[in-house]
Scaffold this active site. Structure first.
Site, mmCIF file in Angstrom:
data_model
loop_
_atom_site.group_PDB
_atom_site.id
_atom_site.type_symbol
_atom_site.label_atom_id
_atom_site.label_comp_id
_atom_site.label_asym_id
_atom_site.label_seq_id
_atom_site.Cartn_x
_atom_site.Cartn_y
_atom_site.Cartn_z
ATOM 1 N N TYR A 151 57.006 38.782 20.328
ATOM 2 C CA TYR A 151 58.466 38.808 20.390
ATOM 3 C C TYR A 151 59.094 37.555 19.774
ATOM 4 O O TYR A 151 58.680 36.433 20.084
ATOM 5 C CB TYR A 151 58.930 38.879 21.848
ATOM 6 C CG TYR A 151 58.653 40.198 22.514
ATOM 7 C CD1 TYR A 151 59.141 41.393 22.002
ATOM 8 C CD2 TYR A 151 57.915 40.248 23.700
ATOM 9 C CE1 TYR A 151 58.887 42.596 22.636
ATOM 10 C CE2 TYR A 151 57.667 41.449 24.342
ATOM 11 C CZ TYR A 151 58.156 42.627 23.807
ATOM 12 O OH TYR A 151 57.916 43.811 24.432
ATOM 13 N N LYS A 167 50.709 29.482 53.871
ATOM 14 C CA LYS A 167 51.958 30.131 53.430
ATOM 15 C C LYS A 167 51.852 30.643 51.992
ATOM 16 O O LYS A 167 50.959 30.228 51.247
ATOM 17 C CB LYS A 167 53.129 29.152 53.575
ATOM 18 C CG LYS A 167 52.998 27.914 52.724
ATOM 19 C CD LYS A 167 53.957 26.828 53.194
ATOM 20 C CE LYS A 167 53.837 25.607 52.304
ATOM 21 N NZ LYS A 167 54.584 24.465 52.827
HETATM 22 C C1 LIG Z 1 53.753 23.339 52.779
HETATM 23 C C2 LIG Z 1 53.673 22.416 53.938
HETATM 24 C C3 LIG Z 1 52.495 21.685 54.174
HETATM 25 C C4 LIG Z 1 51.323 21.652 53.222
HETATM 26 O O1 LIG Z 1 51.688 20.980 52.055
HETATM 27 P P1 LIG Z 1 50.612 20.472 50.965
HETATM 28 O O2 LIG Z 1 51.301 19.367 50.279
HETATM 29 O O3 LIG Z 1 50.342 21.630 50.067
HETATM 30 O O4 LIG Z 1 49.425 20.023 51.707
HETATM 31 C C5 LIG Z 1 52.447 20.941 55.340
HETATM 32 N N1 LIG Z 1 53.483 20.896 56.195
HETATM 33 C C6 LIG Z 1 54.640 21.570 55.987
HETATM 34 C C7 LIG Z 1 55.745 21.477 56.966
HETATM 35 C C8 LIG Z 1 54.772 22.353 54.840
HETATM 36 O O5 LIG Z 1 55.912 23.001 54.622
#
Ligand SMILES: *Cc1c(COP(=O)(O)O)cnc(C)c1O
Length: 372
Positions: free
Chosen positions: A266, A44
């Protein structure tokens, strides 16, 4: 003479170097740790900023993973259009209007309520298609998913409808990134109790994210869902041999001498305490290099570490190098190694009071990604 068709790294003064070999070595480490369990690699948010398509292709090619996890249908569409053929699970809540495209994209998706299951069934029966689904149970995250006591009715409904093919049941940890956490232990217990009460053959039960893989072997069950670990980030006390696979580099774009007592950038929140040399680095918050690194974060130049001088601008920031030497064109490292020194995403997260994932996700498409 014509406008270049594509943006190449030489059109931009900064670049990410993403080492796919290291990424695959991380997958191998995760695989080794969990033994025979299935591995669902989480992609993701543009593969945590690493670039979803090259990362997915490398993972698929490595044969180290069994499936991919994304948050939204849009991300699954990107993957399928790039030729990715492994199973993809959409973890986020879907909308019933997406049904047709979910089916055409050949993804597995999450059903987190009886209400949604009924809407999906209504739409799907009309299409005469079959939806491969995972049931999400809320054992403590309180984000999405049915309560444990409502799982039975939901599964019964799904099994009663020919339009569903139940692939898995899963849950998500709220605080798995330290060992022996009470909440995590309770979540595991609650999830395993459900698994024992629902003896469905061939169903994949999954719970472990990166924290679960690092600290809670009881949570590994049939499949694990690593995100962070794949990208080489880990937690204190986790016995995993991982390597970060993303570096951020830029060429020094300007050099000047600034007199004593002058303000830089800035708001003049930095002032020189003597005559000094200052170089400009062409990276800024417009790239996702956060403004709260102003006056705090370090960069590496000529095998030394220097602090940012003044506010990070949209496209650049300055570094006070004192009496040292550095010139226009020198390679600065903003994330990664130079000589014996290293700047880690963990350090950056600490400076910003956030999680390394948020630092990664802030980077956008402006800085080109170069794959090694
Ligand atoms: C983002 C996510 C993961 C992976 O999470 P990490 O802590 O980065 O390994 C796994 N399962 C779900 C449902 C997630 O939303």
């Amino acid at each position: 003479m014509s406008v270049p068709r594509r943006i190449m790294p030489e059109h931009h003064p900064a670049w990410f170097e993403i080492d796919l070999g290291r990424f695959c070595a991380n997958l191998a480490q995760v695989r080794k740790r969990v033994g025979q369990r299935l591995v669902c690699c989480i992609l993701k948010a543009n593969a945590y900023g690493h670039g979803i398509i090259p990362i997915a292709k490398a993972a698929e090619h490595s044969r180290m993973v069994d499936s991919f996890g994304v948050a939204h249908l849009s991300e699954a569409i990107l993957l399928r259009n790039a030729g990715i053929s492994l199973p993809i699970l959409v973890l986020g809540a879907i909308h019933e209007d997406q049904i047709e495209d979910l089916i055409c994209t050949q993804v597995e998706f999450t059903v987190g309520s009886l209400y949604k299951a009924k809407l999906v069934a209504e739409k799907t029966e009309r299409l005469g298609a079959i939806c491969p689904v995972h049931v999400e149970v809320d054992t403590g995250m309180r984000r999405t998913g049915v309560r444990p006591e409502s799982v039975f009715a939901l599964i019964e409904f799904l099994l009663s409808k020919p339009c569903f093919s139940l692939k898995g049941v899963y849950s998500h940890f709220a605080m798995s990134e330290t060992p022996d956490n009470e909440t995590s232990l309770r979540q595991i217990e609650s999830f395993i109790r459900l698994k024992e009460k629902i003896p469905l053959p061939g169903i994949i039960w999954h719970l472990a994210n990166s924290g679960g893989i690092a600290f809670y072997p009881d949570s590994w069950l049939d499949m694990v869902r690593p995100g962070l670990l794949c990208y080489g980030l880990t937690f204190q006390g986790a016995l995993l041999d991982l390597q970060p696979c993303m570096e951020l580099k830029a060429n020094v774009s300007y050099f000047k001498v600034v007199e004593e007592g002058e303000g830089i950038s800035y708001g003049h929140i930095y002032r020189t305490d003597k005559q000094t040399r200052v170089v400009t680095i062409p990276v800024g918050y417009g790239d996702g290099y956060r403004r709260d690194f102003s006056n705090r974060m370090q960069v590496l130049l000529r095998n030394k570490s220097y602090r940012i001088a003044g506010a990070v601008c949209m496209d650049q920031f300055m570094v006070d190098i004192g009496g040292d030497e550095a010139y226009v064109g020198d390679e600065a490292v903003l994330i990664g190694r130079q000589g014996d020194l290293e700047i880690t995403l963990e350090e950056m997260a600490k400076v910003s009071g956030t999680d390394p994932r948020e630092i990664l996700c802030h980077f956008n498409e402006r800085i080109p990604r170069v794959y090694l």
